[in-house]
Motif scaffolding. Structure first.
Motif, short mmCIF file in Angstrom:
data_model
loop_
_atom_site.label_atom_id
_atom_site.label_comp_id
_atom_site.label_asym_id
_atom_site.label_seq_id
_atom_site.Cartn_x
_atom_site.Cartn_y
_atom_site.Cartn_z
N ASN A 249 3.96 1.55 6.46
CA ASN A 249 4.29 1.97 7.87
C ASN A 249 5.33 3.53 7.37
OD1 ASN A 249 2.68 0.50 9.10
ND2 ASN A 249 4.83 -0.77 9.57
N LEU A 250 6.13 3.26 5.89
CA LEU A 250 7.75 4.10 5.46
C LEU A 250 6.63 5.59 4.58
CD1 LEU A 250 10.02 1.17 4.23
CD2 LEU A 250 10.00 2.69 7.19
N ALA A 251 5.65 5.21 4.93
CA ALA A 251 4.92 6.56 3.85
C ALA A 251 5.54 8.30 4.10
CB ALA A 251 3.80 6.26 3.24
N ASN A 252 5.50 7.98 5.37
CA ASN A 252 5.42 9.43 5.53
C ASN A 252 6.88 9.85 7.28
OD1 ASN A 252 3.05 11.23 5.60
ND2 ASN A 252 2.83 9.39 5.52
N GLY A 270 0.45 7.54 0.38
CA GLY A 270 -0.05 7.07 -0.49
C GLY A 270 0.32 6.63 -1.76
N TRP A 271 0.33 5.77 -2.34
CA TRP A 271 0.89 5.59 -4.22
C TRP A 271 -0.54 5.05 -4.85
CZ3 TRP A 271 3.86 4.47 -0.83
CH2 TRP A 271 5.02 5.28 -0.35
N LEU A 272 -0.93 5.45 -6.16
CA LEU A 272 -1.22 5.39 -7.01
C LEU A 272 -0.13 4.30 -8.04
CD1 LEU A 272 -4.08 7.26 -7.93
CD2 LEU A 272 -4.12 5.68 -5.56
N TYR A 273 -0.26 3.44 -8.03
CA TYR A 273 0.24 2.82 -8.86
C TYR A 273 -0.64 2.62 -10.33
CZ TYR A 273 4.15 1.68 -6.23
OH TYR A 273 5.82 1.90 -5.56
N ILE A 274 -0.48 2.80 -11.99
CA ILE A 274 -1.16 3.03 -13.16
C ILE A 274 -0.60 2.74 -13.78
CG2 ILE A 274 -2.55 4.30 -14.34
CD1 ILE A 274 -2.19 6.34 -11.58
N GLY A 275 -1.31 2.02 -14.47
CA GLY A 275 -1.02 0.88 -15.72
C GLY A 275 -2.08 0.52 -16.64
N ALA A 276 -1.16 -0.20 -17.89
CA ALA A 276 -2.36 -1.05 -18.84
C ALA A 276 -3.01 -2.06 -17.66
CB ALA A 276 -1.85 -1.61 -19.92
N VAL A 277 -4.01 -2.98 -17.45
CA VAL A 277 -4.45 -3.72 -17.25
C VAL A 277 -4.32 -5.10 -18.63
CG1 VAL A 277 -6.41 -5.60 -16.81
CG2 VAL A 277 -7.09 -3.24 -16.92
#
Length: 302
Positions: A249-252, A270-277
């Motif tokens: 709800n806080l994104a905007n 939103g945000w894509l959280y990215i990293g190694a599996v």
């Protein structure tokens, strides 16, 4: 024409003496062939899963597809398995709404020619999962640039490209945490920080950026931006990276919008959280039995 002619001739030949024995032999041969094809499919599935669990990505899938048996033979056995499930009542519940007598549903009588195991793209789509806890390794900015170039093929009315991404690494994640606290009216003790943006070393903000075009409404451009975000998720997954798309709800909220330098007509999706599996996730996937949902619930006819 020729298929129908051949089948009618075969039906007529059954009346000739000795043809029943020949027919039984043909059926036995077909059963042996199908068992062989089922075994080949299982080998392919095992090989695909083994490569994923070993952390290999990219070209390996194309190699596997090249090593697979003839795709037509594989899909025949796969479609027979699907038909068997439907006959045994495992295909999902029927709609509770009665269909008019003159209205028919989808026709599944033609066997599918799709092999979601050997095809690398379909395999990436069917195996994609959201990874909530990620290891610290991340793709480089150059890798991101190349992947984003690829996903720009998303369906896009008038080719407006109504999206952009914002890279968030290092201390910029703390700035995002502060903006989220401001938006939520959270006051922390000295030294305390909002750790939510720290759940991954790399965050990629997706911004829907509509262009002024009278033939393409804003909602359609938002849909295109979301499509670009999901394609990027799939591309990252196929390249070996884990992703979690987070919003909220806080994104905007004003403070968060200021941080991302959004224009008035832009929308933070939103945000894509990215990293190694993590290795523990790969091990868990090896024993996973969670099936994909029954597609019948998403498919109908007018």
């Amino acid at each position: 024409m020729s298929k129908h002619k051949d089948s009618s001739e075969n039906r007529g030949s059954k009346k000739v003496g000795g043809s029943k024995k020949s027919d039984r032999s043909s059926k036995k041969s077909d059963k042996k062939k199908h068992r062989k094809d089922d075994g080949a499919c299982e080998v392919t599935r095992s090989r695909v899963r083994a490569h994923f669990l070993d952390g290999e990505t990219g070209p390996w899938a194309r190699t596997l597809a090249g090593q697979s048996p003839d795709s037509g033979e594989q899909t025949a056995s796969t479609s027979e398995a699907a038909a068997s499930e439907a006959e045994s009542g495992e295909g999902g519940a029927q709609s509770s709404t009665a269909r008019p007598a003159n209205r028919r549903g989808p026709d599944y009588s033609v066997p599918s020619s799709i092999d979601t195991v050997a095809d690398p793209v379909l395999h990436a789509i069917s195996t994609r999962r959201s990874i909530s806890k990620l290891d610290p390794e991340t793709p480089s900015d150059s890798d991101l640039r190349e992947l984003i170039r690829t996903v720009s093929s998303v369906a896009d009315h008038k080719g407006l490209k109504p999206w952009r991404f914002v890279i968030i690494r290092g201390d910029d994640r703390n700035r995002l945490g502060e903006a989220l606290d401001e938006a939520d009216d959270v006051h922390r003790k000295p030294g305390e920080i909002n750790e939510k943006p720290l759940r991954a070393e790399l965050l990629l903000a997706l911004v829907a950026s509509p262009q002024n075009n009278p033939k393409v409404p804003a909602w359609e451009q938002h849909a295109t931006a979301a499509g670009a975000g999901h394609l990027l998720e799939l591309a990252l997954w196929q390249a070996g990276w884990g992703v979690m798309w987070r919003s909220g709800n806080l994104a905007n909220a004003p403070a968060v919008r200021r941080l991302h330098r959004l224009k008035d007509d832009e929308l933070l999706m939103g945000w894509l959280y990215i990293g190694a599996v993590p290795e523990r996730y790969r091990q868990r996937l090896a024993g996973s039995t969670r099936p994909l949902p029954d597609p019948d619930q998403f498919l109908d006819t007018l």
